[in-house]
Design a protein around this motif. Structure first.
Motif, PDB file in Angstrom:
ATOM      1  N   ASP A   6     -18.726 -23.134 -11.215  1.00 16.97           N
ATOM      2  CA  ASP A   6     -17.730 -22.076 -11.469  1.00 16.97           C
ATOM      3  C   ASP A   6     -16.711 -22.603 -12.460  1.00 16.97           C
ATOM      4  O   ASP A   6     -15.537 -22.794 -12.145  1.00 16.97           O
ATOM      5  CB  ASP A   6     -17.057 -21.683 -10.150  1.00 16.97           C
ATOM      6  CG  ASP A   6     -16.299 -20.368 -10.266  1.00 16.97           C
ATOM      7  OD1 ASP A   6     -16.444 -19.687 -11.297  1.00 16.97           O
ATOM      8  OD2 ASP A   6     -15.552 -20.021  -9.331  1.00 16.97           O
ATOM      9  N   THR A  41     -12.601 -22.645 -12.809  1.00 15.39           N
ATOM     10  CA  THR A  41     -11.998 -22.237 -11.534  1.00 15.39           C
ATOM     11  C   THR A  41     -12.025 -23.397 -10.559  1.00 15.39           C
ATOM     12  O   THR A  41     -13.058 -24.043 -10.388  1.00 15.39           O
ATOM     13  CB  THR A  41     -12.759 -21.042 -10.922  1.00 15.39           C
ATOM     14  OG1 THR A  41     -12.741 -19.957 -11.837  1.00 15.39           O
ATOM     15  CG2 THR A  41     -12.128 -20.617  -9.605  1.00 15.39           C
ATOM     16  N   ASN A  55     -11.264 -24.088  -6.609  1.00 15.16           N
ATOM     17  CA  ASN A  55     -10.995 -23.501  -5.301  1.00 15.16           C
ATOM     18  C   ASN A  55     -10.824 -24.632  -4.294  1.00 15.16           C
ATOM     19  O   ASN A  55     -11.804 -25.079  -3.685  1.00 15.16           O
ATOM     20  CB  ASN A  55     -12.140 -22.575  -4.890  1.00 15.16           C
ATOM     21  CG  ASN A  55     -11.836 -21.795  -3.627  1.00 15.16           C
ATOM     22  OD1 ASN A  55     -11.070 -22.236  -2.772  1.00 15.16           O
ATOM     23  ND2 ASN A  55     -12.448 -20.629  -3.488  1.00 15.16           N
ATOM     24  N   LEU A  80     -12.384 -24.166  -0.679  1.00 17.04           N
ATOM     25  CA  LEU A  80     -13.846 -24.221  -0.653  1.00 17.04           C
ATOM     26  C   LEU A  80     -14.332 -25.654  -0.855  1.00 17.04           C
ATOM     27  O   LEU A  80     -15.268 -26.107  -0.176  1.00 17.04           O
ATOM     28  CB  LEU A  80     -14.428 -23.315  -1.735  1.00 17.04           C
ATOM     29  CG  LEU A  80     -15.960 -23.271  -1.812  1.00 17.04           C
ATOM     30  CD1 LEU A  80     -16.557 -22.768  -0.506  1.00 17.04           C
ATOM     31  CD2 LEU A  80     -16.413 -22.407  -2.991  1.00 17.04           C
ATOM     32  N   THR A 103     -18.802 -21.820   4.298  1.00 16.39           N
ATOM     33  CA  THR A 103     -19.381 -21.560   2.966  1.00 16.39           C
ATOM     34  C   THR A 103     -20.455 -20.480   3.074  1.00 16.39           C
ATOM     35  O   THR A 103     -20.176 -19.310   2.963  1.00 16.39           O
ATOM     36  CB  THR A 103     -19.939 -22.850   2.339  1.00 16.39           C
ATOM     37  OG1 THR A 103     -20.982 -23.401   3.172  1.00 16.39           O
ATOM     38  CG2 THR A 103     -18.847 -23.895   2.165  1.00 16.39           C
ATOM     39  N   VAL A 154     -20.834 -22.706  -3.787  1.00 14.80           N
ATOM     40  CA  VAL A 154     -20.101 -21.869  -4.734  1.00 14.80           C
ATOM     41  C   VAL A 154     -20.877 -20.605  -5.087  1.00 14.80           C
ATOM     42  O   VAL A 154     -20.322 -19.505  -5.136  1.00 14.80           O
ATOM     43  CB  VAL A 154     -19.788 -22.654  -6.024  1.00 14.80           C
ATOM     44  CG1 VAL A 154     -19.148 -21.744  -7.069  1.00 14.80           C
ATOM     45  CG2 VAL A 154     -18.870 -23.829  -5.719  1.00 14.80           C
TER      46      VAL A 154
END
Length: 306
Positions: free
Chosen positions: A43, A46, A48, A51, A118, A167
Motif C-alpha cells: 500500500d 500509506t 497504517n 494494522l 487482519t 494489507v
C-alpha cells in the motif's frame, strides 16, 4: 525479608527468560525486517500503524510458537551441539510438556489474532508456516537431506506473504518475488554459519551440507544461491522506486564480492572466515528491505512510472 522472598523474584526472572529463549528472539527479527516493508509496498504511500502492529504481534506469536515447537522436536540434538547446548530444553530448565503446551498456545493464538485483527488469509498462512516448519522441515527434512535448509527455509519466507495479505487480502507477484528473495538468501546465510559449526552437525547426525560435503562444494553452492538472491532482488525493482533499486544494486554487488572471495579462498586452499559472510548476509537483507520500506513509505515513483 526471608530467603524465600529474596529468591522468588530471581526464580521467576529465570523462568521467564527460559521461555523467551524457547522462542528464539533473534530468529523473530527476520519478521520485523521483512514483514513491515512488504506491508508498506503493498500500500505504497500509506502507513497504517495499527494494522502493522497487529500483523507483527500475530506474526511474532506464530514465529515464537513454531520456534518453541522446533525446540521440543530438536531437544535431543540440541544437547549434543555446542552452539545449542544452552537452550532451555537442552539444559532441562523448562519441562518438555510445558514447552509443548506453550508452543501450541502461541501457534493457536497467532491464528485467531491475525484472523481477528487482519483477515482469514493471514491467519491461515501463519498456520501453514508453523505446520511446514515443524512437520516438513524439523521432523522430515532436517535429519534426512543435505538440502534441508533449501526447502525448509521456505518457512522463513512467509512473513512477507503474511504482511502482504494482511494489507491486500490477496497474494500478488511482488509478494512472491519477496518470498523468493528470502528463499534464495537462506542457504548461503545458513551454510556460512554451518561451515563454522560443521563438527556440531556431524556429532548430532544432522546432514547439513557443510557437514557432508567439501568446502569447495559448499562455497560453490553458496555462490550460486547468492547470485540467485541478488538477481531476484533486482527483479523486484519494477514494483519499487529508484531508492530501492540503487540499494539493491549496490548491496547486491557487495554481497556477491564477499561470496566470490569466500569461494576463491577455498579454491586456493587459504584459511577462510565463513562467519564473516554469515554476519554480512544479515546486513545485506536488512539494507535491502529497509530501503524498500523507506522507498514505499515515501511513495517514490516506481521504475515502471519513471
Amino acid at each position: 525479608m526471608s530467603i524465600r522472598e529474596r529468591v522468588a523474584p530471581s526464580q521467576i526472572r529465570t523462568t521467564v527468560l527460559a521461555y523467551v529463549a524457547l522462542t528464539k528472539p533473534r530468529v523473530i527479527e527476520l519478521l520485523l525486517v521483512t514483514a513491515i516493508p512488504a506491508m508498506l509496498l503493498a500500500d505504497r504511500g500509506t502507513v497504517n500503524p495499527l494494522l502493522i502492529f497487529n500483523t507483527l504481534v500475530g506474526g511474532m506469536m506464530a514465529a515464537a510458537g513454531a520456534n518453541t515447537l522446533n525446540c521440543v522436536a530438536d531437544a535431543d540434538i540440541d544437547k549434543v551441539m555446542k552452539r545449542t547446548a544452552l537452550r532451555p530444553l537442552a539444559r532441562a530448565t523448562v519441562p518438555t510438556r510445558n514447552a509443548l503446551i506453550f508452543g501450541l498456545l502461541l501457534s493457536i493464538g497467532s491464528f485467531f489474532w491475525l484472523w481477528w485483527t487482519t483477515n482469514l488469509l493471514s491467519g491461515v498462512l501463519a498456520v501453514v508456516t508453523i505446520a511446514f516448519y515443524v512437520f516438513i522441515y524439523t521432523l522430515l527434512l532436517k535429519r534426512r537431506t543435505a538440502q534441508n535448509v533449501v526447502w525448509g527455509g521456505a518457512a522463513g519466507c512467509m512473513p512477507v506473504m503474511i504482511g502482504w495479505s494482511a494489507v491486500t487480502g490477496t497474494i500478488e507477484w511482488p509478494a512472491l518475488v519477496m518470498f523468493l528473495i528470502i528463499f534464495f538468501w537462506t542457504p548461503p546465510h545458513t551454510w556460512a554459519l554451518a561451515m563454522r559449526y560443521k563438527d556440531d552437525y556431524k556429532a548430532a547426525g544432522v546432514p547439513m551440507l557443510p557437514a557432508v560435503a567439501t568446502e569447495k562444494q559448499v562455497t560453490r553452492q553458496i555462490l550460486v544461491y547468492t547470485w540467485l538472491t541478488v538477481l531476484t532482488t533486482v527483479a523486484l525493482a519494477p514494483a519499487a522506486g529508484w531508492l530501492y533499486a540503487a540499494v539493491a544494486l549496490l548491496a547486491g554487488a557487495w554481497f556477491l564480492i564477499m561470496a566470490h572471495q569466500l569461494y576463491a579462498g577455498v579454491r586456493r586452499g587459504q584459511p577462510v572466515k565463513p562467519l564473516r559472510l554469515f554476519l554480512q548476509s544479515n546486513n545485506y537483507l536488512a539494507a535491502v528491505f529497509c530501503a524498500l520500506a523507506v522507498d514505499s513509505a515515501l511513495a517514490l515513483p516506481t521504475l515502471l512510472n519513471l
